[in-house]
Design a protein around this motif. Structure first.
Motif, PDB file in Angstrom:
ATOM      1  N   VAL A  63       0.773  -1.245   0.150  1.00 37.92           N
ATOM      2  CA  VAL A  63       0.071  -0.033   0.008  1.00 37.92           C
ATOM      3  C   VAL A  63       1.013   1.134   0.075  1.00 37.92           C
ATOM      4  O   VAL A  63       0.477   2.036  -0.399  1.00 37.92           O
ATOM      5  CB  VAL A  63      -0.927  -0.055   1.020  1.00 37.92           C
ATOM      6  N   THR A  64       1.953   1.105   0.581  1.00 35.61           N
ATOM      7  CA  THR A  64       2.954   2.425   0.515  1.00 35.61           C
ATOM      8  C   THR A  64       4.076   2.281  -0.398  1.00 35.61           C
ATOM      9  O   THR A  64       4.867   3.448  -0.542  1.00 35.61           O
ATOM     10  CB  THR A  64       3.623   2.332   2.253  1.00 35.61           C
ATOM     11  N   GLY A  65       4.261   1.305  -0.931  1.00 31.92           N
ATOM     12  CA  GLY A  65       5.478   1.358  -1.926  1.00 31.92           C
ATOM     13  C   GLY A  65       5.115   2.159  -3.257  1.00 31.92           C
ATOM     14  O   GLY A  65       3.948   2.905  -3.554  1.00 31.92           O
ATOM     15  N   SER A  66       5.768   2.164  -4.071  1.00 24.97           N
ATOM     16  CA  SER A  66       5.770   2.653  -5.649  1.00 24.97           C
ATOM     17  C   SER A  66       4.575   2.038  -6.258  1.00 24.97           C
ATOM     18  O   SER A  66       4.539   0.527  -6.322  1.00 24.97           O
ATOM     19  CB  SER A  66       6.927   2.812  -6.271  1.00 24.97           C
ATOM     20  N   MET A  67       3.680   2.627  -6.777  1.00 23.18           N
ATOM     21  CA  MET A  67       2.731   2.105  -7.854  1.00 23.18           C
ATOM     22  C   MET A  67       3.126   2.142  -9.275  1.00 23.18           C
ATOM     23  O   MET A  67       3.900   2.880  -9.627  1.00 23.18           O
ATOM     24  CB  MET A  67       1.378   3.136  -7.501  1.00 23.18           C
ATOM     25  N   PRO A  68       2.704   1.217  -9.791  1.00 23.30           N
ATOM     26  CA  PRO A  68       2.909   1.155 -11.366  1.00 23.30           C
ATOM     27  C   PRO A  68       2.347   2.395 -12.016  1.00 23.30           C
ATOM     28  O   PRO A  68       1.356   2.776 -11.840  1.00 23.30           O
ATOM     29  CB  PRO A  68       2.282  -0.256 -11.740  1.00 23.30           C
ATOM     30  N   ARG A  69       2.935   2.773 -13.183  1.00 23.15           N
ATOM     31  CA  ARG A  69       2.114   3.646 -13.945  1.00 23.15           C
ATOM     32  C   ARG A  69       1.173   3.252 -15.133  1.00 23.15           C
ATOM     33  O   ARG A  69       1.485   2.305 -15.750  1.00 23.15           O
ATOM     34  CB  ARG A  69       3.299   4.579 -14.904  1.00 23.15           C
ATOM     35  N   MET A  70      -0.007   3.694 -14.941  1.00 32.41           N
ATOM     36  CA  MET A  70      -1.211   3.312 -15.540  1.00 32.41           C
ATOM     37  C   MET A  70      -1.799   4.365 -16.378  1.00 32.41           C
ATOM     38  O   MET A  70      -1.850   5.584 -15.610  1.00 32.41           O
ATOM     39  CB  MET A  70      -2.073   2.391 -14.897  1.00 32.41           C
ATOM     40  N   ALA A  71      -2.112   4.226 -17.574  1.00 30.25           N
ATOM     41  CA  ALA A  71      -2.986   5.617 -18.277  1.00 30.25           C
ATOM     42  C   ALA A  71      -4.121   5.806 -17.512  1.00 30.25           C
ATOM     43  O   ALA A  71      -4.688   7.101 -17.638  1.00 30.25           O
ATOM     44  CB  ALA A  71      -2.913   4.988 -19.769  1.00 30.25           C
ATOM     45  N   GLU A  72      -5.009   4.749 -17.150  1.00 31.54           N
ATOM     46  CA  GLU A  72      -6.261   5.273 -16.786  1.00 31.54           C
ATOM     47  C   GLU A  72      -6.534   5.663 -15.211  1.00 31.54           C
ATOM     48  O   GLU A  72      -7.367   6.217 -15.215  1.00 31.54           O
ATOM     49  CB  GLU A  72      -6.906   3.807 -16.696  1.00 31.54           C
ATOM     50  N   TYR A  73      -5.481   5.354 -14.592  1.00 33.98           N
ATOM     51  CA  TYR A  73      -5.532   5.663 -13.124  1.00 33.98           C
ATOM     52  C   TYR A  73      -3.974   6.212 -12.281  1.00 33.98           C
ATOM     53  O   TYR A  73      -3.158   5.984 -12.979  1.00 33.98           O
ATOM     54  CB  TYR A  73      -5.977   4.696 -12.195  1.00 33.98           C
ATOM     55  N   GLY A  74      -4.366   7.433 -11.586  1.00 29.55           N
ATOM     56  CA  GLY A  74      -3.285   7.814 -10.922  1.00 29.55           C
ATOM     57  C   GLY A  74      -2.718   7.246  -9.747  1.00 29.55           C
ATOM     58  O   GLY A  74      -3.137   6.110  -9.419  1.00 29.55           O
ATOM     59  N   ASP A  75      -1.565   7.793  -9.269  1.00 32.99           N
ATOM     60  CA  ASP A  75      -1.121   7.027  -7.919  1.00 32.99           C
ATOM     61  C   ASP A  75      -1.955   6.938  -6.892  1.00 32.99           C
ATOM     62  O   ASP A  75      -2.085   5.836  -6.292  1.00 32.99           O
ATOM     63  CB  ASP A  75       0.257   8.033  -7.621  1.00 32.99           C
ATOM     64  N   GLY A  76      -2.769   7.891  -6.451  1.00 35.60           N
ATOM     65  CA  GLY A  76      -3.818   7.537  -5.475  1.00 35.60           C
ATOM     66  C   GLY A  76      -4.867   6.794  -5.568  1.00 35.60           C
ATOM     67  O   GLY A  76      -5.245   6.225  -4.623  1.00 35.60           O
ATOM     68  N   GLN A  77      -5.275   6.637  -6.997  1.00 34.26           N
ATOM     69  CA  GLN A  77      -6.302   5.860  -7.177  1.00 34.26           C
ATOM     70  C   GLN A  77      -5.639   4.352  -7.216  1.00 34.26           C
ATOM     71  O   GLN A  77      -6.371   3.598  -6.701  1.00 34.26           O
ATOM     72  CB  GLN A  77      -6.829   5.994  -8.583  1.00 34.26           C
ATOM     73  N   ALA A 200      -9.749  -4.249 -14.122  1.00 37.93           N
ATOM     74  CA  ALA A 200      -9.733  -4.580 -12.922  1.00 37.93           C
ATOM     75  C   ALA A 200      -8.765  -5.850 -12.804  1.00 37.93           C
ATOM     76  O   ALA A 200      -7.896  -5.869 -12.017  1.00 37.93           O
ATOM     77  CB  ALA A 200     -10.992  -4.867 -12.169  1.00 37.93           C
ATOM     78  N   GLY A 201      -8.986  -6.826 -13.463  1.00 42.77           N
ATOM     79  CA  GLY A 201      -7.932  -7.838 -13.479  1.00 42.77           C
ATOM     80  C   GLY A 201      -6.388  -7.296 -13.816  1.00 42.77           C
ATOM     81  O   GLY A 201      -5.346  -7.821 -13.479  1.00 42.77           O
ATOM     82  N   ARG A 202      -6.362  -6.395 -14.685  1.00 43.74           N
ATOM     83  CA  ARG A 202      -4.765  -5.942 -15.109  1.00 43.74           C
ATOM     84  C   ARG A 202      -4.128  -5.251 -13.832  1.00 43.74           C
ATOM     85  O   ARG A 202      -3.239  -5.506 -13.545  1.00 43.74           O
ATOM     86  CB  ARG A 202      -4.918  -4.962 -16.158  1.00 43.74           C
ATOM     87  N   ILE A 203      -5.292  -4.633 -13.075  1.00 46.30           N
ATOM     88  CA  ILE A 203      -4.632  -3.724 -11.922  1.00 46.30           C
ATOM     89  C   ILE A 203      -4.285  -4.989 -10.837  1.00 46.30           C
ATOM     90  O   ILE A 203      -3.366  -4.891 -10.035  1.00 46.30           O
ATOM     91  CB  ILE A 203      -5.840  -3.027 -11.388  1.00 46.30           C
ATOM     92  N   VAL A 204      -5.225  -6.046 -10.792  1.00 45.37           N
ATOM     93  CA  VAL A 204      -4.850  -7.134  -9.745  1.00 45.37           C
ATOM     94  C   VAL A 204      -3.246  -7.750 -10.014  1.00 45.37           C
ATOM     95  O   VAL A 204      -2.639  -8.049  -9.412  1.00 45.37           O
ATOM     96  CB  VAL A 204      -5.881  -8.126  -9.508  1.00 45.37           C
ATOM     97  N   ASP A 205      -3.300  -7.866 -11.382  1.00 50.83           N
ATOM     98  CA  ASP A 205      -1.893  -8.513 -11.692  1.00 50.83           C
ATOM     99  C   ASP A 205      -0.953  -7.626 -11.524  1.00 50.83           C
ATOM    100  O   ASP A 205       0.182  -8.235 -11.018  1.00 50.83           O
ATOM    101  CB  ASP A 205      -2.060  -8.782 -13.204  1.00 50.83           C
ATOM    102  N   ALA A 206      -0.844  -6.403 -11.714  1.00 45.35           N
ATOM    103  CA  ALA A 206       0.060  -5.506 -11.576  1.00 45.35           C
ATOM    104  C   ALA A 206       0.427  -5.294 -10.134  1.00 45.35           C
ATOM    105  O   ALA A 206       1.666  -5.396  -9.739  1.00 45.35           O
ATOM    106  CB  ALA A 206      -0.165  -4.073 -12.112  1.00 45.35           C
ATOM    107  N   LEU A 207      -0.378  -5.177  -9.155  1.00 45.99           N
ATOM    108  CA  LEU A 207      -0.025  -4.722  -7.814  1.00 45.99           C
ATOM    109  C   LEU A 207      -0.051  -6.369  -6.927  1.00 45.99           C
ATOM    110  O   LEU A 207       0.595  -6.228  -5.797  1.00 45.99           O
ATOM    111  CB  LEU A 207      -1.335  -4.129  -7.344  1.00 45.99           C
ATOM    112  N   ALA A 208      -0.488  -7.605  -7.597  1.00 42.85           N
ATOM    113  CA  ALA A 208      -0.606  -8.732  -6.520  1.00 42.85           C
ATOM    114  C   ALA A 208       0.120  -9.763  -7.416  1.00 42.85           C
ATOM    115  O   ALA A 208      -0.184 -11.010  -7.242  1.00 42.85           O
ATOM    116  CB  ALA A 208      -1.825  -8.877  -6.112  1.00 42.85           C
ATOM    117  N   GLY A 209       1.070  -9.601  -8.136  1.00 48.14           N
ATOM    118  CA  GLY A 209       1.842 -10.657  -8.794  1.00 48.14           C
ATOM    119  C   GLY A 209       1.128 -11.630  -9.970  1.00 48.14           C
ATOM    120  O   GLY A 209       1.479 -12.580  -9.801  1.00 48.14           O
ATOM    121  N   GLY A 210       0.259 -11.035 -10.541  1.00 50.11           N
ATOM    122  CA  GLY A 210      -0.321 -11.998 -11.710  1.00 50.11           C
ATOM    123  C   GLY A 210      -1.459 -12.562 -10.669  1.00 50.11           C
ATOM    124  O   GLY A 210      -1.953 -13.813 -11.595  1.00 50.11           O
TER     125      GLY A 210
END
Length: 387
Positions: A63-77, A200-210
């Protein structure tokens, strides 16, 4: 160290690395999609031959580490998305639930912790904007019955309440995302959630290792094994278990807009994802005849008995050469894993198999066709024996 000792050491390390790699492959992603290669120093490196992101079932979201860069959503989201996943992990909710919760919050708040004009200014609660509904608050736009103002504006609390209600929906892991989200939210726009499932699936993959590529088998998560009645957290499953016998747009067949999957006659064909049937009919051959109730042959032309299904995100899947009239009709809604027909060899075919296509942007023509192999692997439902 003497030369013979160095050789023995390297041999021992090589045997250990081979053994550990084999164990990881058995426990996780068979076929190398998420397998690891261990070096002498113990570093983990993703297999360069892997297709798509790795699959690390045990990865805890940060929750506190760096977030991936995504065109659809920013860091806070994305941090709010990480909270939703973390709460799911803490509650031991399967990854499919994280996808459902994320898609719901994407629709309700665009992953922002929204207050409203009715919140007393004296509370000075942290929020990220003002919503349009006078009494709905937070990531899931929950109304007063869900908790106090302070509770609903606390992302972890709001998420926990969502999950607590979600797991009470009968068979929630097998049901379409829209149905489950609507059972929890009781929204005025019940069909709106489906459009967020892909991202949503792509975000889960990006944040939680696929994790969106995992499927529940015997109570545990397994990578890249969604077939038949087993549905990956992404919401997809392979249409049947056969390996590829002819690839996508090969040099020999440049107009082959899908892949051919090995299957004996009358192998059940499953819908790859939830969607609406667009077409279920006999495709005419080169002479214009609709002649699908017998085996076809090379050069006959046509797809034989076939089905097209439209899925969320504008994806279309096609299933050709069925042995008999499909078991579904145009306009019918089907769930991922539903049996839609049986394999055969009708139409332009040299033997029993399933011709499977994936199209994007709602385009049923050859212009919309993409290679199903990487597409399905990225969703944890590979269409090959290697998966």
């Amino acid at each position: 160290m003497s030369a013979p000792a160095q050789v023995r050491r390297k041999l021992r390390l090589g045997v250990l690395a081979t053994a550990v790699t084999a164990v990881l492959a058995l426990l996780c992603c068979v076929g190398g999609a998420g397998a690891f290669l261990l070096t002498e120093l113990g570093d983990e490196k993703k297999d360069p031959a892997s297709a798509g992101p790795g699959c690390n079932i045990g990865q805890r979201v940060s929750v506190t580490g760096s977030m991936p860069r995504m065109a659809e959503y920013g860091d806070g989201q994305l941090r709010n998305a990480a909270v939703i996943i973390k709460v799911g992990q803490d509650m031991k909710i399967p990854a499919r639930g994280w996808v459902v919760a994320l898609a719901t919050a994407m629709q309700e708040s665009r992953l922002r912790n929204l207050a409203n004009s009715g919140v007393p200014s004296s509370l000075a609660l942290p929020h990220e904007g003002v919503g349009s509904d006078h009494d709905s608050l937070g990531l899931f736009q929950q109304r007063p019955g869900w908790g106090s103002v302070e509770q609903r504006l606390t992302p972890a609390y709001a998420t926990r309440k969502f999950y607590e209600k979600m797991v009470r929906v009968p068979n929630w892991e097998q049901r379409p995302l829209t149905v489950v989200a609507q059972k929890v939210q009781v929204s005025a726009f019940p069909d709106a959630y489906a459009k967020h499932e892909e991202l949503a699936g792509r975000i889960v993959d990006a944040l939680a290792g696929g994790a969106a590529r995992t499927v529940r088998i015997a109570g545990r998560a397994v990578c890249d094994a969604a077939r038949g009645a087993r549905i990956a957290a992404s919401g997809w499953t392979a249409p049947l278990p056969g390996g590829i016998v002819s690839g996508f747009r090969t040099a020999e067949r440049p107009s082959h807009n899908g892949v051919d999957l090995a299957a004996v006659k009358r192998t059940k064909i499953h819908a790859a994802a939830t969607g609406r049937v667009l077409v279920a009919r006999c495709d005419p051959d080169h002479s214009g005849r609709r002649d699908c109730n017998r085996d076809g042959w090379p050069g006959k032309g046509g797809c034989g008995w076939f089905v097209d299904i439209l899925h969320a995100g504008g994806y279309i899947t096609r299933y050709c050469h069925m042995i008999e009239q499909p078991y579904v009709v145009p306009g019918q809604m089907v769930q991922a894993g539903d049996v839609i027909g049986s394999s055969g060899t009708s139409g332009n075919s040299s033997g029993p198999h399933l011709h499977f296509e994936v199209h994007v942007d709602g385009d049923r023509s050859s212009r919309g066709a993409i290679d199903p192999v990487p597409f399905m692997r990225q969703r944890g439902a590979p269409v090959s024996d290697a998966g």
